[in-house]
Write a protein that holds these residues in place. Sequence first.
Motif, PDB file in Angstrom:
ATOM      1  N   THR A 142      28.566 -45.490 -13.089  1.00 29.90           N
ATOM      2  CA  THR A 142      27.766 -44.806 -12.071  1.00 29.90           C
ATOM      3  C   THR A 142      27.649 -45.713 -10.859  1.00 29.90           C
ATOM      4  O   THR A 142      27.422 -46.913 -10.993  1.00 29.90           O
ATOM      5  CB  THR A 142      26.337 -44.502 -12.557  1.00 29.90           C
ATOM      6  N   ARG A 185      26.712 -49.320 -12.460  1.00 29.16           N
ATOM      7  CA  ARG A 185      26.465 -49.540 -13.884  1.00 29.16           C
ATOM      8  C   ARG A 185      27.609 -48.964 -14.687  1.00 29.16           C
ATOM      9  O   ARG A 185      28.154 -47.919 -14.334  1.00 29.16           O
ATOM     10  CB  ARG A 185      25.164 -48.849 -14.312  1.00 29.16           C
ATOM     11  N   THR A 193      33.573 -37.599 -10.313  1.00 24.69           N
ATOM     12  CA  THR A 193      32.828 -36.603  -9.540  1.00 24.69           C
ATOM     13  C   THR A 193      31.892 -37.365  -8.620  1.00 24.69           C
ATOM     14  O   THR A 193      31.382 -38.419  -8.987  1.00 24.69           O
ATOM     15  CB  THR A 193      31.966 -35.661 -10.399  1.00 24.69           C
ATOM     16  N   THR A 218      25.632 -39.686 -27.836  1.00 29.07           N
ATOM     17  CA  THR A 218      24.632 -39.706 -28.920  1.00 29.07           C
ATOM     18  C   THR A 218      23.252 -39.317 -28.428  1.00 29.07           C
ATOM     19  O   THR A 218      22.501 -38.667 -29.143  1.00 29.07           O
ATOM     20  CB  THR A 218      24.471 -41.105 -29.556  1.00 29.07           C
ATOM     21  N   MET A 219      22.927 -39.733 -27.207  1.00 29.36           N
ATOM     22  CA  MET A 219      21.563 -39.477 -26.748  1.00 29.36           C
ATOM     23  C   MET A 219      21.332 -38.038 -26.305  1.00 29.36           C
ATOM     24  O   MET A 219      20.222 -37.526 -26.394  1.00 29.36           O
ATOM     25  CB  MET A 219      21.184 -40.418 -25.602  1.00 29.36           C
ATOM     26  N   HIS A 220      22.370 -37.398 -25.804  1.00 27.41           N
ATOM     27  CA  HIS A 220      22.141 -36.099 -25.170  1.00 27.41           C
ATOM     28  C   HIS A 220      22.743 -34.915 -25.911  1.00 27.41           C
ATOM     29  O   HIS A 220      22.611 -33.788 -25.483  1.00 27.41           O
ATOM     30  CB  HIS A 220      22.625 -36.131 -23.725  1.00 27.41           C
ATOM     31  N   LYS A 221      23.441 -35.181 -27.020  1.00 28.00           N
ATOM     32  CA  LYS A 221      23.971 -34.040 -27.787  1.00 28.00           C
ATOM     33  C   LYS A 221      23.305 -33.998 -29.144  1.00 28.00           C
ATOM     34  O   LYS A 221      23.144 -35.025 -29.791  1.00 28.00           O
ATOM     35  CB  LYS A 221      25.491 -34.199 -27.948  1.00 28.00           C
ATOM     36  N   VAL A 222      22.927 -32.804 -29.568  1.00 25.05           N
ATOM     37  CA  VAL A 222      22.261 -32.671 -30.871  1.00 25.05           C
ATOM     38  C   VAL A 222      23.316 -32.713 -31.976  1.00 25.05           C
ATOM     39  O   VAL A 222      24.333 -32.068 -31.866  1.00 25.05           O
ATOM     40  CB  VAL A 222      21.452 -31.363 -30.946  1.00 25.05           C
ATOM     41  N   LEU A 256      30.079 -40.560 -10.374  1.00 32.94           N
ATOM     42  CA  LEU A 256      30.279 -40.813 -11.799  1.00 32.94           C
ATOM     43  C   LEU A 256      31.770 -40.897 -12.056  1.00 32.94           C
ATOM     44  O   LEU A 256      32.535 -40.079 -11.552  1.00 32.94           O
ATOM     45  CB  LEU A 256      29.722 -39.678 -12.649  1.00 32.94           C
ATOM     46  N   GLU A 268      29.964 -43.290 -25.504  1.00 37.70           N
ATOM     47  CA  GLU A 268      29.318 -43.029 -26.788  1.00 37.70           C
ATOM     48  C   GLU A 268      27.786 -42.917 -26.658  1.00 37.70           C
ATOM     49  O   GLU A 268      27.152 -42.085 -27.306  1.00 37.70           O
ATOM     50  CB  GLU A 268      29.657 -44.227 -27.683  1.00 37.70           C
ATOM     51  N   ILE A 269      27.194 -43.761 -25.821  1.00 41.14           N
ATOM     52  CA  ILE A 269      25.742 -43.762 -25.690  1.00 41.14           C
ATOM     53  C   ILE A 269      25.241 -42.429 -25.140  1.00 41.14           C
ATOM     54  O   ILE A 269      24.297 -41.845 -25.657  1.00 41.14           O
ATOM     55  CB  ILE A 269      25.271 -44.901 -24.765  1.00 41.14           C
ATOM     56  N   PHE A 270      25.911 -41.928 -24.109  1.00 42.58           N
ATOM     57  CA  PHE A 270      25.469 -40.664 -23.510  1.00 42.58           C
ATOM     58  C   PHE A 270      25.648 -39.523 -24.505  1.00 42.58           C
ATOM     59  O   PHE A 270      24.812 -38.635 -24.618  1.00 42.58           O
ATOM     60  CB  PHE A 270      26.247 -40.378 -22.228  1.00 42.58           C
ATOM     61  N   GLN A 292      28.547 -47.988 -18.743  1.00 42.94           N
ATOM     62  CA  GLN A 292      28.056 -47.855 -20.117  1.00 42.94           C
ATOM     63  C   GLN A 292      29.111 -47.134 -20.936  1.00 42.94           C
ATOM     64  O   GLN A 292      29.808 -46.266 -20.418  1.00 42.94           O
ATOM     65  CB  GLN A 292      26.786 -46.985 -20.142  1.00 42.94           C
ATOM     66  N   LYS A 293      29.152 -47.454 -22.214  1.00 49.45           N
ATOM     67  CA  LYS A 293      30.081 -46.742 -23.088  1.00 49.45           C
ATOM     68  C   LYS A 293      29.716 -45.262 -23.132  1.00 49.45           C
ATOM     69  O   LYS A 293      28.539 -44.914 -23.194  1.00 49.45           O
ATOM     70  CB  LYS A 293      30.006 -47.316 -24.501  1.00 49.45           C
ATOM     71  N   ILE A 317      31.445 -44.701 -18.884  1.00 54.27           N
ATOM     72  CA  ILE A 317      31.053 -43.986 -17.661  1.00 54.27           C
ATOM     73  C   ILE A 317      30.491 -44.988 -16.660  1.00 54.27           C
ATOM     74  O   ILE A 317      29.629 -45.809 -16.990  1.00 54.27           O
ATOM     75  CB  ILE A 317      30.020 -42.881 -17.973  1.00 54.27           C
TER      76      ILE A 317
END
Lengths: 89, 451
Positions: free
Chosen positions: A6, A76, A34, A85-89, A45, A81-83, A78-79, A4
């Motif tokens: 930004t 910026r 978007t 893992t960090m934002h989905k339970v 993004l 994957e990071i978003f 970023q992969k 992604i």
Amino acid sequence: MKAIITVIGKDQVGIMYKVSGVLNEYNVNIEDVTQTLMQDYFTMLMLVKIDESKTKFRQLQDALEDMGAENGLSIRIQKEEIFDTMHKV
Amino acid sequence: MTIYKDVLETINMLERENLDIRTTTLGISLLDCFDRDHKKASKAVYERITSLAENLVATADSVADDYGIEIVNKRISVTPIALAGADNTEDWMLYAKAMDDAAKAVGVDIIGGFSALVHKGATAAEEAFIEAVPYALAETDNMCSSINLGTTKSGINMDAVMKMGGLIKKTARLTKDNASFGCAKFVAFANAVEDNPFMAGAFHGVGEPDAVINVGVSGPGVVKTAISDMEGASLDEVAEVIKQTAFKITRAGQLIGREVSSRLDIPFGILDLSLAPTPAVGDSVAEILEVMGLQRCGAHGSTAALAMLTDAVKKGGIMASGHVGGLSGAFIPVSEDERMIRSVQEGCLTFDKLEAMTSVCSVGLDMIAIPGDTSEETISAIIADEAAIGVINNKTTAVRIIPVYGKTAGEIVDWGGLFGSAPIMEVNSFDSGRFIARGGRIPAPVHSFKN
């Protein structure tokens, strides 16, 4: 690999053009975009797909950041994957 | 627009709020290196460390590059070296040098595990080891040492506690040209954990496999920002936000840790989410307490605020990672936290309040500079108090205290870098000597009738 990008900065002519120029140069496919204006700030993004056999992530990152710095934009990458893992339970 | 929010939040965490992977620590078992011939054994130690950790730094750096998340420290922890069984300082120095040289050869920041577990009693070798620790700390650069003095199951070994005052004072004297920095590399523990990735207290426990990757994540700045616009919110709302933030940070750490582990083909051990401050502005645990509504860290209410913070961080972390371990919580090292330093200088944060706060933080009295003329017995008594808090409350506690040679209360000492600078704190000057001189053991506490 998906990533992604930004882009944040003062709205100006040709932001899309410049960003996609770099992506084209590095053989990166744009899958989704978007964008919005938040208080005069252009915020975009992009979901992109990088062919790792052709493009080194670090080089692309440097190229985007350099181009951003020249044009007063904060860019910026970023992969994805990071978003996830960090934002989905 | 949640995608905007999530993406921008992550970018902000990384760029402005100092979210980083604080350490990737490679734990290495040395159990099969030990031999009665200590020259041979220390050589085997060097070879084991350098062969297993050869690619640690390069691999960690490449993962950091690929994910755009900084891995600040690359470290090694080894089996508590006191198990090597040497009986004189000269032989113990062989091991210290082997560890230090190996750390330098593979380019890691710090190596830990010059350690002994003497919570119930010390062997003759461990007695000799304790004698050797000050010399080992003085003559190595990147090696850290720790000694476990008590556990909830076995009580506190006060004979060993008695020796700690002398050990620390001697280390301070031997490293006096460097503001007694040797003491900053030594931790006296109660209930030490076997998989802690953070220094100076990391060692690779005997219950661990041959090699393992443990990851320490930090990010006090991220937590501070998350709660900074919650003016007036109730504490359960604040706790909830801290928990959610801890979850996100831990997830990022888990992703990176697993990647390092898979690229090195070494099993992933645990993830330790500990809010560990650095001297950088905005990377402070004390500031989180200030945002919660205390004028300064150390004011009444600080223990309650820190208790809630530590607990919420643990809860979020446990949900986010399959294996949470180490110390997980919040660290309160004085010299490494600019807001805490300010609190001490303004007279708000005292030694006694710090001790109270350690009963609810995740470690203990950490990076505290005290006057160089503090007596050995007083230092041992400080350690005994801290060990008692840990043993009774079933938690890890540690003391990393620096009696700075030739300095008195109120002066400032500066170690530079991650270790920061600290005002020398006043300690209680009344005598504890006769209590400490009794020696023996404080029996293990009862685990029922807890009131």
